[in-house]
Design a protein around this motif. Structure first.
Motif, mmCIF file in Angstrom:
data_model
loop_
_atom_site.group_PDB
_atom_site.id
_atom_site.type_symbol
_atom_site.label_atom_id
_atom_site.label_comp_id
_atom_site.label_asym_id
_atom_site.label_seq_id
_atom_site.Cartn_x
_atom_site.Cartn_y
_atom_site.Cartn_z
ATOM 1 N N LEU A 67 -9.289 -1.175 13.639
ATOM 2 C CA LEU A 67 -9.181 -0.076 12.668
ATOM 3 C C LEU A 67 -10.508 0.050 11.929
ATOM 4 O O LEU A 67 -11.090 -0.960 11.517
ATOM 5 N N THR A 68 -10.976 1.277 11.766
ATOM 6 C CA THR A 68 -12.218 1.515 11.012
ATOM 7 C C THR A 68 -11.981 2.636 10.002
ATOM 8 O O THR A 68 -10.937 3.292 10.025
ATOM 9 N N ASN A 69 -12.994 2.866 9.165
ATOM 10 C CA ASN A 69 -12.916 3.918 8.141
ATOM 11 C C ASN A 69 -11.591 3.873 7.382
ATOM 12 O O ASN A 69 -10.915 4.889 7.212
ATOM 13 N N TRP A 98 0.856 -1.177 0.000
ATOM 14 C CA TRP A 98 0.000 0.000 0.000
ATOM 15 C C TRP A 98 0.897 1.233 0.000
ATOM 16 O O TRP A 98 2.032 1.191 0.471
ATOM 17 N N SER A 99 0.361 2.312 -0.528
ATOM 18 C CA SER A 99 1.181 3.533 -0.622
ATOM 19 C C SER A 99 0.724 4.607 0.350
ATOM 20 O O SER A 99 1.516 5.437 0.787
ATOM 21 N N SER A 100 -0.570 4.604 0.671
ATOM 22 C CA SER A 100 -1.057 5.574 1.646
ATOM 23 C C SER A 100 -2.224 4.972 2.415
ATOM 24 O O SER A 100 -2.875 4.022 1.950
ATOM 25 N N LEU A 101 -2.465 5.538 3.590
ATOM 26 C CA LEU A 101 -3.508 5.005 4.458
ATOM 27 C C LEU A 101 -4.129 6.136 5.245
ATOM 28 O O LEU A 101 -3.435 7.058 5.695
ATOM 29 N N SER A 102 -5.439 6.059 5.410
ATOM 30 C CA SER A 102 -6.145 6.928 6.341
ATOM 31 C C SER A 102 -7.114 6.027 7.106
ATOM 32 O O SER A 102 -7.825 5.220 6.492
ATOM 33 N N ALA A 103 -7.111 6.125 8.416
ATOM 34 C CA ALA A 103 -7.978 5.235 9.199
ATOM 35 C C ALA A 103 -8.211 5.814 10.585
ATOM 36 O O ALA A 103 -7.492 6.716 11.027
ATOM 37 N N GLU A 104 -9.233 5.290 11.229
ATOM 38 C CA GLU A 104 -9.451 5.584 12.641
ATOM 39 C C GLU A 104 -9.279 4.281 13.414
ATOM 40 O O GLU A 104 -9.470 3.192 12.859
ATOM 41 N N GLY A 105 -8.909 4.421 14.662
ATOM 42 C CA GLY A 105 -8.670 3.217 15.446
ATOM 43 C C GLY A 105 -9.148 3.375 16.873
ATOM 44 O O GLY A 105 -9.215 4.491 17.395
ATOM 45 N N THR A 106 -9.501 2.255 17.472
ATOM 46 C CA THR A 106 -9.832 2.265 18.901
ATOM 47 C C THR A 106 -9.064 1.129 19.571
ATOM 48 O O THR A 106 -8.885 0.059 18.983
ATOM 49 N N THR A 107 -8.618 1.404 20.775
ATOM 50 C CA THR A 107 -8.054 0.337 21.607
ATOM 51 C C THR A 107 -8.766 0.372 22.952
ATOM 52 O O THR A 107 -8.941 1.448 23.529
ATOM 53 N N LYS A 129 5.872 9.562 5.878
ATOM 54 C CA LYS A 129 5.054 10.673 6.370
ATOM 55 C C LYS A 129 3.886 10.098 7.183
ATOM 56 O O LYS A 129 3.102 9.308 6.660
ATOM 57 N N VAL A 130 3.784 10.546 8.435
ATOM 58 C CA VAL A 130 2.771 9.984 9.332
ATOM 59 C C VAL A 130 2.184 11.086 10.194
ATOM 60 O O VAL A 130 2.913 11.965 10.676
ATOM 61 N N LYS A 131 0.869 11.051 10.381
ATOM 62 C CA LYS A 131 0.224 11.872 11.404
ATOM 63 C C LYS A 131 -0.637 10.955 12.259
ATOM 64 O O LYS A 131 -1.466 10.199 11.736
ATOM 65 N N LEU A 132 -0.458 11.059 13.569
ATOM 66 C CA LEU A 132 -1.182 10.210 14.512
ATOM 67 C C LEU A 132 -1.770 11.100 15.593
ATOM 68 O O LEU A 132 -1.074 11.961 16.138
ATOM 69 N N GLN A 133 -3.050 10.934 15.869
ATOM 70 C CA GLN A 133 -3.689 11.680 16.960
ATOM 71 C C GLN A 133 -4.291 10.687 17.945
ATOM 72 O O GLN A 133 -4.916 9.708 17.528
ATOM 73 N N SER A 136 -6.586 8.478 15.302
ATOM 74 C CA SER A 136 -6.727 8.610 13.854
ATOM 75 C C SER A 136 -5.324 8.667 13.278
ATOM 76 O O SER A 136 -4.395 9.175 13.919
ATOM 77 N N VAL A 137 -5.172 8.101 12.098
ATOM 78 C CA VAL A 137 -3.841 8.024 11.510
ATOM 79 C C VAL A 137 -3.911 8.267 10.010
ATOM 80 O O VAL A 137 -4.855 7.835 9.347
ATOM 81 N N GLN A 138 -2.968 9.054 9.534
ATOM 82 C CA GLN A 138 -2.800 9.258 8.090
ATOM 83 C C GLN A 138 -1.339 8.984 7.751
ATOM 84 O O GLN A 138 -0.441 9.476 8.448
ATOM 85 N N ILE A 139 -1.128 8.218 6.708
ATOM 86 C CA ILE A 139 0.241 7.851 6.326
ATOM 87 C C ILE A 139 0.391 7.965 4.809
ATOM 88 O O ILE A 139 -0.455 7.484 4.057
ATOM 89 N N ASN A 140 1.457 8.633 4.378
ATOM 90 C CA ASN A 140 1.923 8.525 2.996
ATOM 91 C C ASN A 140 3.280 7.838 3.059
ATOM 92 O O ASN A 140 4.211 8.353 3.697
#
Lengths: 269, 182
Positions: free
Chosen positions: A236-238, A55-64, A86-90, A78-82
């Protein structure tokens, strides 16, 4: 043949045998022979092992959800990755009393790492370490050979502070010693998944993993603790794969009103 | 005909010698770069802890390990891993802690390991590790990029909670040998 010739032949045979054992060629033959018996779980683990190439990019929400002696703790992410870096995690995390313990942002643009504490209104910024600028394959290649290999996680997973790290980059989990058993081929959130049961050596760890068949990403994980009681459940959702995230997602600029603190001070949470 | 045979044999011998040298170069030299920072040896300073006997049924290196509650105490200044030797060549210095295996599915905590090269403005990074996932294994923390001409390189477990992981003072984290290279 003369004695010398026999000696030369024997040496050649020994050396070739040694080379085969070093390079694992014979293991490859053996694995081909037994591949029919283990193909299903082996395929699933192979997907985990090569996941970051699928995979080249990902956008998803997660719960633990953590099920502890004191109650349940909830984490929303929530996570976005290219890819590759490149990563953003909240992260929003509450304890067993429902009190907020983390409201936190972690970003890397491949050059810098930015961390933001929304509770304290502070941030820090520092260089991506040299090892994390390598691909996983290059990191493994540059690691000295060991009798018992160390587990080498994906470089981004080695930095990313979240349970999602090893589920999104499961190459580290695929190297564990233990037994992966394929329980089913299912659909989760409309995505075909391998349902794997993992039991670590000496019954040290028990997990159920749902591995996305196309990307190798683990989209649901259950970890069982003492007496095999459910201890952690991550989902992981969405999930959006291969739709590149806008570059501004990975900005390392702080919002107004946030104060810079050095990494070591920032890390004293 | 004999000359041809002799030439073939010479070539074969040369090939074999070359192969042996290649093998020694690629394996023996690399193997010599692995070291272990462990208690009770002269090749380490700073492994400051009172060793606890490894609990019966556990897999620990040399039968000892230490534990503390994850995130449950002030910074763990009393334990760190520091090699006494540093590379004389420009090459990465790797670290990989061994996570003991307690032989049950009970969970361990998640911790940060701080890796620093000790220079002002030098390399420093934090690697979070969920110890439950890596029981009975060495897990690579990454490397400092220049393992030479540095006053010290240090790996230090940091007692702080890792975002996303439970950290309510009930889970333990374990410390054992540290594998390193130079």
């Amino acid at each position: 043949m003369k004695h010398k010739d026999w000696l030369v032949s024997t040496m050649a045979g020994l050396i070739i045998g040694l080379l085969f054992s070093i390079t694992g060629i014979t293991n490859s033959f053996n694995s081909v022979q037994s591949s029919n018996a283990i193909s299903s779980s082996a395929n699933a683990v192979a997907q985990m092992r090569s996941s970051d190439t699928k995979w080249s990019s990902l956008s998803a929400e997660g719960t633990t959800i953590w099920y502890t002696d004191k109650g349940t703790e909830n984490v929303k992410m929530s996570v976005q990755i290219n890819q590759p870096n490149k990563v953003k995690l909240q992260i929003l995390q509450t304890d067993e009393n429902g009190d907020l313990v983390f409201d936190y942002v972690w970003v890397t643009d491949g050059d810098k790492i930015y961390e933001q504490n929304n509770i304290k209104k502070t941030y820090t910024l520092y260089d991506v370490p040299a090892f994390a600028r390598l691909s996983h394959a290059d990191l493994v290649l540059t690691t000295p050979k060991e009798d018992t290999p160390s587990i080498t996680r994906h470089p981004i997973a080695m930095l990313m502070p979240s349970p999602l790290a090893d589920y999104i980059y499961p190459i580290g989990l695929s190297q564990r010693t233990g037994t992966y058993s394929l329980e089913a081929n299912n659909q989760t959130l409309g995505r075909p998944v391998f349902v794997l049961d993992f039991m670590g050596d000496n019954a040290s760890e028990h997990q159920k993993l749902e591995v996305d068949q196309s990307t190798g990403i683990i989209i649901k994980a259950q970890t069982f603790g003492e007496k095999d009681k459910l201890f952690e459940e991550t989902t992981l959702t969405n999930i959006l794969v291969d739709a590149e995230n806008p570059i501004e997602t990975f900005s390392t600029q702080p919002p107004d009103g946030f104060t810079y603190v050095p990494l070591e001070e920032f890390s004293r949470r | 005909m004999n000359k041809v045979f002799l030439q073939i044999r010479k070539t074969s011998v040369s090939f074999i010698v070359a192969t042996i040298i290649a093998f020694l170069t690629t394996n023996i030299v690399w193997a010599a770069t692995i070291n272990y920072i462990k208690d009770g040896t002269s090749n380490v300073t700073g492994y400051y802890y009172t060793t606890n006997p490894c609990i019966t049924g556990w897999t620990c290196q040399d039968g000892t390990a230490y534990w503390d509650y994850a995130g449950g105490s002030p910074r763990l200044a009393w334990i760190y891993w520091k090699p006494n030797y540093l590379s004389t060549a420009l090459r990465p210095l790797y670290f990989a802690p061994f996570i003991p295996n307690n032989g049950t599915t009970s969970s361990f905590g998640a911790i940060y390991y701080k890796v620093s090269d000790g220079r002002s403005g030098g390399e420093v990074f934090f690697t979070p590790v969920n110890q439950t996932n890596w029981k009975g294994s060495y897990v690579n923390l990454g490397f400092v990029s220049n393992g030479s001409n540095i006053s010290y390189v240090l790996v230090d477990p940091v007692s702080q909670c890792v975002p996303g992981y439970t950290c309510n003072g009930t889970l333990k984290v374990y410390y054992d040998w540290m594998r390193t290279s130079y």
